[in-house]
Enzyme design. Structure first.
Site, PDB file in Angstrom:
ATOM      1  N   HIS A  59       5.654  -2.281  -1.803  1.00 24.86           N
ATOM      2  CA  HIS A  59       5.117  -3.439  -0.897  1.00 24.86           C
ATOM      3  C   HIS A  59       4.236  -4.730  -1.509  1.00 24.86           C
ATOM      4  O   HIS A  59       3.548  -5.241  -0.714  1.00 24.86           O
ATOM      5  CB  HIS A  59       4.165  -2.706   0.287  1.00 24.86           C
ATOM      6  CG  HIS A  59       4.802  -1.579   1.130  1.00 24.86           C
ATOM      7  ND1 HIS A  59       6.045  -1.596   1.770  1.00 24.86           N
ATOM      8  CD2 HIS A  59       4.341  -0.446   1.254  1.00 24.86           C
ATOM      9  CE1 HIS A  59       6.366  -0.499   2.244  1.00 24.86           C
ATOM     10  NE2 HIS A  59       5.505   0.206   1.800  1.00 24.86           N
ATOM     11  N   HIS A 221       9.238   0.203   5.894  1.00 24.61           N
ATOM     12  CA  HIS A 221       9.870   1.180   5.428  1.00 24.61           C
ATOM     13  C   HIS A 221      11.204   1.750   5.592  1.00 24.61           C
ATOM     14  O   HIS A 221      11.562   2.566   5.882  1.00 24.61           O
ATOM     15  CB  HIS A 221       8.832   2.745   5.409  1.00 24.61           C
ATOM     16  CG  HIS A 221       7.512   2.506   5.000  1.00 24.61           C
ATOM     17  ND1 HIS A 221       6.594   2.401   5.968  1.00 24.61           N
ATOM     18  CD2 HIS A 221       6.923   2.666   3.915  1.00 24.61           C
ATOM     19  CE1 HIS A 221       5.304   2.421   5.518  1.00 24.61           C
ATOM     20  NE2 HIS A 221       5.622   2.630   4.124  1.00 24.61           N
TER      21      HIS A 221
END
Length: 331
Positions: A59, A221
């Site tokens: 991320h 995700h």
């Protein structure tokens, strides 16, 4: 799958090593961990509450890119899309404590919540004052595959920015926690994807969309969203996302707002700015008062093509915190 890497199992350790070697004046690695901590001269000099966050890698720049003066004290890097372990979080807590306590900023994913809870209990035995807040800004879906309740997504970086400024102004641990919960409650996000992320260990995208399809409400995700539809124009996408978020704020035109347009990893800034132009025009036309805006790749999902829109209700103090300069890699 094409990735610039060596061995799949070495991706996170080599990423952490590369970050700390590139910016040794800002950060360093905590020995024996994949945790990063501030290395600037002000860190131990200023006796303020420590701020620790972290989560699965993939991320970036969240969270490690926001370690530095004015934001996080430390960040713990788990494996890709996997929570860091309690022992590594515990080491970050210990290294971040300057005697004023530590606040944990945790995204609402089951593994993160469980492991940060365990680390907090370990720190309690050392008589370190630790509190935590749970970020759950994604209003797309409830109870995704990794969560109980709403997911924590791009709004996390606004929480880290505001609390970093507030900690630097000497707010105590109790007041910082209350401020963090206030910001979370006033921050709402929805994301979209044109294509899914490819986790290196898996070797293929997490889901498939046709060339003319877009998915609304995805997570960071590869979690699925609320609708797969035909690709629309930027203005039409902006209209849907702004409408859903402002509806969640009951279309309060008397409030002040901040806007964050966040790239998911593979969306060019050109497209992010086009989308931002549409969002800000829509909000202006509907008489919503935007006092702060930011655009860029801040909370990504490896190589996902897409973006997210975060809108927060803010007051003058929060706007000041958002505008304060910081010294980090990613902000």
């Amino acid at each position: 799958m094409k990735k610039i890497m060596n061995k799949v199992e070495d991706i996170v350790p080599e990423m952490v090593s590369g970050m700390t070697k590139a910016y040794p004046d800002l950060i360093k690695q905590i020995d024996g961990t994949q945790a990063i901590i501030r290395n600037d001269e002000n860190f131990k000099k200023n006796k303020i509450v420590g701020l620790v966050s972290g989560g699965g890698s993939g991320h970036e720049p969240l969270h490690a890119g926001f370690v530095g003066d004015g934001m996080l004290s430390a960040a713990v890097c788990g494996e890709i899309f996997t929570s860091p372990t309690p022992d590594q979080i515990y080491e970050a807590i210990k290294a971040s404590d300057n005697g004023e306590g530590v606040l944990l900023i945790v995204k609402n994913y089951s593994g993160d919540v469980m492991n940060f809870d365990m680390a907090k209990e370990m720190a309690d035995f050392d008589d370190i004052k630790v509190e935590q807040i749970i970020v759950d800004d994604d209003i797309s879906v409830e109870n995704s595959e990794y969560t109980q309740g709403k997911r924590g997504v791009a709004g996390t970086v606004l929480v880290e920015k505001i609390l970093g400024a507030a900690a630097r102004s000497d707010l105590n641990l109790t007041d910082l926690k209350a401020l963090g919960e206030k910001v979370i409650n006033q921050t709402h996000t929805i994301g979209i994807a044109l294509s899914a992320a490819t986790v290196p260990a898996v070797g293929h995208p997490g889901f498939e969309l046709q060339n003319d399809e877009i998915e609304f409400g995805i997570g960071i995700h590869n979690e699925r969203g609320y609708s797969v539809e035909k690709l629309r124009s930027s203005k039409e996408i902006a209209e849907e996302l702004t409408s859903k978020i402002m509806d969640s704020f009951e279309n309060n035109t008397s409030a002040k707002y901040s806007v964050l347009v966040n790239g998911m990893g593979a969306t060019p800034l050109m497209e992010q700015y086009i989308f931002t132009n549409d969002v800000l025009d829509i909000l202006k036309d509907k008489n919503f008062n935007v006092e702060y805006s930011k655009v860029g790749n801040l909370v990504t999902s490896i190589d996902m093509q897409g973006l997210s829109l975060t809108i927060s209700k803010v007051d003058d103090q929060l706007i000041n915190y958002l505008n304060e300069p910081v010294t980090t890699i990613g902000w």
